[in-house]
Design a protein around this motif. Structure first.
Motif, PDB file in Angstrom:
ATOM      1  N   ASP A 104       0.711  -1.055  -0.196  1.00  0.00           N
ATOM      2  CA  ASP A 104       0.161  -0.005   0.043  1.00  0.00           C
ATOM      3  C   ASP A 104       0.799   1.363   0.000  1.00  0.00           C
ATOM      4  N   GLY A 105       2.117   1.106  -0.211  1.00  0.00           N
ATOM      5  CA  GLY A 105       2.923   2.182  -0.274  1.00  0.00           C
ATOM      6  C   GLY A 105       3.644   2.981   1.111  1.00  0.00           C
ATOM      7  N   HIS A 106       3.377   2.269   2.079  1.00  0.00           N
ATOM      8  CA  HIS A 106       3.692   2.851   3.503  1.00  0.00           C
ATOM      9  C   HIS A 106       4.949   2.163   3.898  1.00  0.00           C
ATOM     10  N   PRO A 107       5.980   2.781   4.413  1.00  0.00           N
ATOM     11  CA  PRO A 107       7.323   2.068   4.964  1.00  0.00           C
ATOM     12  C   PRO A 107       6.888   1.464   6.355  1.00  0.00           C
ATOM     13  N   VAL A 108       7.370   0.381   6.557  1.00  0.00           N
ATOM     14  CA  VAL A 108       7.043  -0.477   7.694  1.00  0.00           C
ATOM     15  C   VAL A 108       8.540  -0.734   8.154  1.00  0.00           C
ATOM     16  N   THR A 109       9.065  -0.609   9.724  1.00  0.00           N
ATOM     17  CA  THR A 109      10.109  -1.071  10.193  1.00  0.00           C
ATOM     18  C   THR A 109      10.224  -1.749  11.049  1.00  0.00           C
ATOM     19  N   GLY A 110      11.115  -2.406  11.730  1.00  0.00           N
ATOM     20  CA  GLY A 110      11.260  -3.161  12.924  1.00  0.00           C
ATOM     21  C   GLY A 110      12.816  -3.736  13.107  1.00  0.00           C
ATOM     22  N   ASP A 111      13.025  -4.375  14.163  1.00  0.00           N
ATOM     23  CA  ASP A 111      14.283  -4.717  14.684  1.00  0.00           C
ATOM     24  C   ASP A 111      14.137  -5.922  15.652  1.00  0.00           C
ATOM     25  N   PHE A 112      15.143  -6.807  15.709  1.00  0.00           N
ATOM     26  CA  PHE A 112      15.086  -7.980  16.400  1.00  0.00           C
ATOM     27  C   PHE A 112      16.532  -8.320  16.706  1.00  0.00           C
ATOM     28  N   THR A 113      16.898  -9.006  17.808  1.00  0.00           N
ATOM     29  CA  THR A 113      18.142  -9.461  18.154  1.00  0.00           C
ATOM     30  C   THR A 113      18.537 -11.072  18.125  1.00  0.00           C
ATOM     31  N   PHE A 114      19.383 -11.479  17.906  1.00  0.00           N
ATOM     32  CA  PHE A 114      19.818 -12.925  17.960  1.00  0.00           C
ATOM     33  C   PHE A 114      21.336 -13.179  18.597  1.00  0.00           C
ATOM     34  N   THR A 115      21.549 -14.184  18.954  1.00  0.00           N
ATOM     35  CA  THR A 115      22.888 -14.350  19.705  1.00  0.00           C
ATOM     36  C   THR A 115      23.796 -15.308  18.870  1.00  0.00           C
ATOM     37  N   VAL A 116      24.905 -15.036  18.555  1.00  0.00           N
ATOM     38  CA  VAL A 116      25.687 -16.251  17.820  1.00  0.00           C
ATOM     39  C   VAL A 116      26.576 -16.747  19.086  1.00  0.00           C
ATOM     40  N   THR A 117      26.550 -18.111  19.153  1.00  0.00           N
ATOM     41  CA  THR A 117      27.356 -19.004  19.896  1.00  0.00           C
ATOM     42  C   THR A 117      28.176 -20.189  19.390  1.00  0.00           C
ATOM     43  N   GLY A 118      29.259 -20.334  19.782  1.00  0.00           N
ATOM     44  CA  GLY A 118      30.016 -21.740  19.349  1.00  0.00           C
ATOM     45  C   GLY A 118      30.761 -20.974  18.195  1.00  0.00           C
ATOM     46  N   SER A 119      31.038 -19.834  17.790  1.00  0.00           N
ATOM     47  CA  SER A 119      31.948 -19.368  16.756  1.00  0.00           C
ATOM     48  C   SER A 119      33.469 -19.401  17.244  1.00  0.00           C
ATOM     49  N   SER A 120      34.171 -19.881  16.295  1.00  0.00           N
ATOM     50  CA  SER A 120      35.443 -19.852  16.437  1.00  0.00           C
ATOM     51  C   SER A 120      36.175 -18.248  16.385  1.00  0.00           C
ATOM     52  N   THR A 121      35.631 -17.546  15.858  1.00  0.00           N
ATOM     53  CA  THR A 121      35.848 -16.258  15.780  1.00  0.00           C
ATOM     54  C   THR A 121      35.800 -15.334  17.021  1.00  0.00           C
ATOM     55  N   THR A 122      36.659 -14.439  17.493  1.00  0.00           N
ATOM     56  CA  THR A 122      36.656 -13.809  18.680  1.00  0.00           C
ATOM     57  C   THR A 122      35.908 -12.482  18.632  1.00  0.00           C
ATOM     58  N   SER A 123      35.522 -11.819  19.521  1.00  0.00           N
ATOM     59  CA  SER A 123      35.160 -10.432  19.507  1.00  0.00           C
ATOM     60  C   SER A 123      35.676  -9.799  21.051  1.00  0.00           C
ATOM     61  N   ALA A 124      35.647  -8.511  20.909  1.00  0.00           N
ATOM     62  CA  ALA A 124      35.834  -7.591  21.949  1.00  0.00           C
ATOM     63  C   ALA A 124      34.567  -7.211  22.495  1.00  0.00           C
ATOM     64  N   SER A 125      34.391  -7.308  23.968  1.00  0.00           N
ATOM     65  CA  SER A 125      33.215  -6.712  24.620  1.00  0.00           C
ATOM     66  C   SER A 125      33.143  -5.265  24.559  1.00  0.00           C
ATOM     67  N   PRO A 126      32.175  -4.533  23.813  1.00  0.00           N
ATOM     68  CA  PRO A 126      32.093  -3.234  23.857  1.00  0.00           C
ATOM     69  C   PRO A 126      31.494  -2.708  25.279  1.00  0.00           C
ATOM     70  N   PRO A 127      31.595  -1.519  25.349  1.00  0.00           N
ATOM     71  CA  PRO A 127      31.034  -0.718  26.465  1.00  0.00           C
ATOM     72  C   PRO A 127      29.545  -0.590  26.206  1.00  0.00           C
TER      73      PRO A 127
END
Length: 182
Positions: A104-127
Protein backbone atom coordinates in the motif's frame (compact mmCIF):
# COMPACT_ATOMS: atom_id res chain seq x y z
CA UNK A 1 -38.93 22.60 -7.49
CA UNK A 2 -39.63 21.14 -4.12
CA UNK A 3 -39.07 17.66 -5.53
CA UNK A 4 -35.61 18.69 -6.76
CA UNK A 5 -34.62 20.02 -3.34
CA UNK A 6 -35.87 16.85 -1.75
CA UNK A 7 -33.89 14.77 -4.24
CA UNK A 8 -30.67 16.73 -3.54
CA UNK A 9 -31.22 16.44 0.21
CA UNK A 10 -31.88 12.71 0.07
CA UNK A 11 -28.79 12.17 -2.12
CA UNK A 12 -26.62 14.13 0.33
CA UNK A 13 -27.90 12.19 3.33
CA UNK A 14 -27.47 8.90 1.48
CA UNK A 15 -23.85 9.72 0.64
CA UNK A 16 -23.09 10.49 4.28
CA UNK A 17 -24.52 7.12 5.30
CA UNK A 18 -22.15 5.12 3.08
CA UNK A 19 -20.17 2.47 4.94
CA UNK A 20 -16.54 3.21 5.77
CA UNK A 21 -13.99 1.92 3.30
CA UNK A 22 -11.41 -0.22 5.12
CA UNK A 23 -7.93 1.26 5.33
CA UNK A 24 -5.18 -0.41 3.37
CA UNK A 25 -3.34 -2.83 5.61
CA UNK A 26 0.39 -2.53 6.08
CA UNK A 27 2.42 -5.68 5.90
CA UNK A 28 3.85 -7.43 8.93
CA UNK A 29 6.94 -9.55 9.50
CA UNK A 30 5.72 -13.17 9.71
CA UNK A 31 9.03 -14.94 10.34
CA UNK A 32 12.78 -14.54 10.23
CA UNK A 33 15.83 -16.77 9.89
CA UNK A 34 17.53 -16.48 12.30
CA UNK A 35 14.51 -16.09 14.55
CA UNK A 36 14.25 -13.27 17.08
CA UNK A 37 16.02 -14.25 20.30
CA UNK A 38 17.64 -17.35 18.75
CA UNK A 39 21.03 -18.66 19.88
CA UNK A 40 22.71 -20.02 16.76
CA UNK A 41 25.99 -20.56 14.92
CA UNK A 42 27.03 -17.77 12.56
CA UNK A 43 24.41 -17.44 9.77
CA UNK A 44 25.39 -16.99 6.11
CA UNK A 45 22.34 -14.83 5.39
CA UNK A 46 19.33 -13.13 6.99
CA UNK A 47 15.90 -14.06 5.57
CA UNK A 48 12.76 -12.12 6.46
CA UNK A 49 9.29 -13.27 5.37
CA UNK A 50 6.38 -10.79 5.33
CA UNK A 51 2.60 -11.20 5.13
CA UNK A 52 2.48 -9.67 1.63
CA UNK A 53 4.90 -8.65 -1.14
CA UNK A 54 7.27 -5.80 -0.25
CA UNK A 55 9.67 -3.51 -2.04
CA UNK A 56 12.69 -1.28 -1.39
CA UNK A 57 14.16 -3.52 1.33
CA UNK A 58 16.90 -2.41 3.71
CA UNK A 59 18.51 -4.61 6.35
CA UNK A 60 21.21 -3.45 8.76
CA UNK A 61 23.04 -6.12 10.77
CA UNK A 62 25.04 -4.67 13.66
CA UNK A 63 27.06 -6.13 16.48
CA UNK A 64 27.06 -4.77 20.04
CA UNK A 65 29.79 -2.20 19.21
CA UNK A 66 27.90 -0.88 16.16
CA UNK A 67 29.98 -2.73 13.58
CA UNK A 68 28.06 -3.56 10.40
CA UNK A 69 28.02 -7.05 8.91
CA UNK A 70 25.87 -6.94 5.75
CA UNK A 71 27.42 -8.07 2.46
CA UNK A 72 25.85 -6.18 -0.44
CA UNK A 73 22.24 -5.02 -0.59
CA UNK A 74 19.05 -6.66 0.58
CA UNK A 75 16.94 -8.33 -2.12
CA UNK A 76 13.16 -8.69 -2.17
CA UNK A 77 11.32 -11.38 -4.12
CA UNK A 78 7.58 -11.16 -3.48
CA UNK A 79 7.25 -11.34 0.32
CA UNK A 80 10.78 -12.64 1.12
CA UNK A 81 13.77 -10.36 1.75
CA UNK A 82 17.30 -11.76 1.90
CA UNK A 83 20.58 -10.15 3.01
CA UNK A 84 23.96 -11.91 2.88
CA UNK A 85 26.15 -11.77 5.99
CA UNK A 86 29.76 -10.61 5.64
CA UNK A 87 32.06 -13.42 6.86
CA UNK A 88 31.51 -15.61 9.89
CA UNK A 89 30.25 -13.63 12.86
CA UNK A 90 32.06 -13.76 16.19
CA UNK A 91 30.15 -14.80 19.32
CA UNK A 92 27.85 -12.06 20.59
CA UNK A 93 24.49 -10.37 20.30
CA UNK A 94 23.47 -8.98 16.89
CA UNK A 95 20.67 -6.62 15.96
CA UNK A 96 18.79 -6.93 12.66
CA UNK A 97 17.14 -3.61 11.77
CA UNK A 98 14.85 -3.71 8.74
CA UNK A 99 12.75 -1.42 6.61
CA UNK A 100 10.48 -2.31 3.67
CA UNK A 101 7.72 -0.60 1.75
CA UNK A 102 4.42 -2.48 1.88
CA UNK A 103 2.13 -2.96 -1.12
CA UNK A 104 0.00 0.00 0.00
CA UNK A 105 3.07 2.27 -0.21
CA UNK A 106 3.73 2.74 3.50
CA UNK A 107 7.17 2.10 5.00
CA UNK A 108 7.24 -0.54 7.73
CA UNK A 109 10.20 -0.96 10.09
CA UNK A 110 11.30 -3.13 12.96
CA UNK A 111 14.21 -4.87 14.58
CA UNK A 112 15.13 -7.94 16.58
CA UNK A 113 18.21 -9.52 18.10
CA UNK A 114 19.82 -12.94 17.97
CA UNK A 115 22.95 -14.37 19.59
CA UNK A 116 25.84 -16.14 17.87
CA UNK A 117 27.36 -18.90 20.01
CA UNK A 118 30.04 -21.48 19.34
CA UNK A 119 31.89 -19.35 16.81
CA UNK A 120 35.65 -19.79 16.47
CA UNK A 121 35.98 -16.07 15.67
CA UNK A 122 36.55 -13.87 18.74
CA UNK A 123 35.21 -10.43 19.46
CA UNK A 124 35.88 -7.72 22.00
CA UNK A 125 33.22 -6.74 24.54
CA UNK A 126 32.05 -3.17 23.87
CA UNK A 127 30.95 -0.69 26.51
CA UNK A 128 27.21 -0.78 27.31
CA UNK A 129 26.60 2.68 25.81
CA UNK A 130 27.96 1.57 22.42
CA UNK A 131 25.56 -1.37 22.47
CA UNK A 132 22.57 0.88 23.14
CA UNK A 133 23.52 3.36 20.42
CA UNK A 134 24.05 0.55 17.90
CA UNK A 135 20.58 -0.83 18.55
CA UNK A 136 19.03 2.64 18.34
CA UNK A 137 20.73 3.44 15.02
CA UNK A 138 19.67 0.15 13.42
CA UNK A 139 15.97 0.84 13.85
CA UNK A 140 13.67 3.36 15.47
CA UNK A 141 12.11 0.85 17.86
CA UNK A 142 13.84 -0.86 20.74
CA UNK A 143 11.74 -4.02 20.72
CA UNK A 144 11.16 -6.77 18.20
CA UNK A 145 8.05 -5.40 16.57
CA UNK A 146 7.00 -3.64 13.43
CA UNK A 147 5.55 -0.22 13.11
CA UNK A 148 4.38 1.91 10.28
CA UNK A 149 4.69 5.55 9.51
CA UNK A 150 2.55 7.82 7.46
CA UNK A 151 -1.01 9.04 7.74
CA UNK A 152 -4.05 6.93 7.23
CA UNK A 153 -5.31 6.82 3.67
CA UNK A 154 -8.87 6.29 4.94
CA UNK A 155 -8.80 9.75 6.56
CA UNK A 156 -8.05 11.41 3.24
CA UNK A 157 -10.78 9.35 1.61
CA UNK A 158 -13.33 10.77 4.05
CA UNK A 159 -12.07 14.33 3.49
CA UNK A 160 -12.41 13.88 -0.27
CA UNK A 161 -15.87 12.36 0.12
CA UNK A 162 -16.92 15.30 2.32
CA UNK A 163 -15.73 17.78 -0.32
CA UNK A 164 -17.71 15.94 -3.03
CA UNK A 165 -20.86 15.91 -0.86
CA UNK A 166 -20.55 19.64 -0.08
CA UNK A 167 -19.96 20.42 -3.75
CA UNK A 168 -23.03 18.40 -4.72
CA UNK A 169 -25.20 20.16 -2.13
CA UNK A 170 -23.86 23.57 -3.17
CA UNK A 171 -24.44 22.77 -6.84
CA UNK A 172 -27.98 21.58 -6.13
CA UNK A 173 -28.82 24.74 -4.18
CA UNK A 174 -27.34 26.99 -6.89
CA UNK A 175 -29.20 25.08 -9.58
CA UNK A 176 -32.58 25.35 -7.82
CA UNK A 177 -32.08 29.09 -7.18
CA UNK A 178 -31.16 29.67 -10.82
CA UNK A 179 -34.24 27.76 -11.98
CA UNK A 180 -36.43 29.79 -9.61
CA UNK A 181 -35.23 33.13 -11.04
CA UNK A 182 -35.64 32.02 -14.69
Amino acid sequence: MRARRLTVGVAAVAMLGLPAVPASAHTALKSSDPAAGAKIASPAKITLTYAEPVGYPKIVLTDASGGRHEAGSARAVDNVVTEDVKGPLPNGVYTVGWRVVSADGHPVTGDFTFTVTGSSTTSASPPASASASAAASASPSAESKSSSSGGGSAGWLWVGLGVVVLAAIGGGVAWTRRKRTS
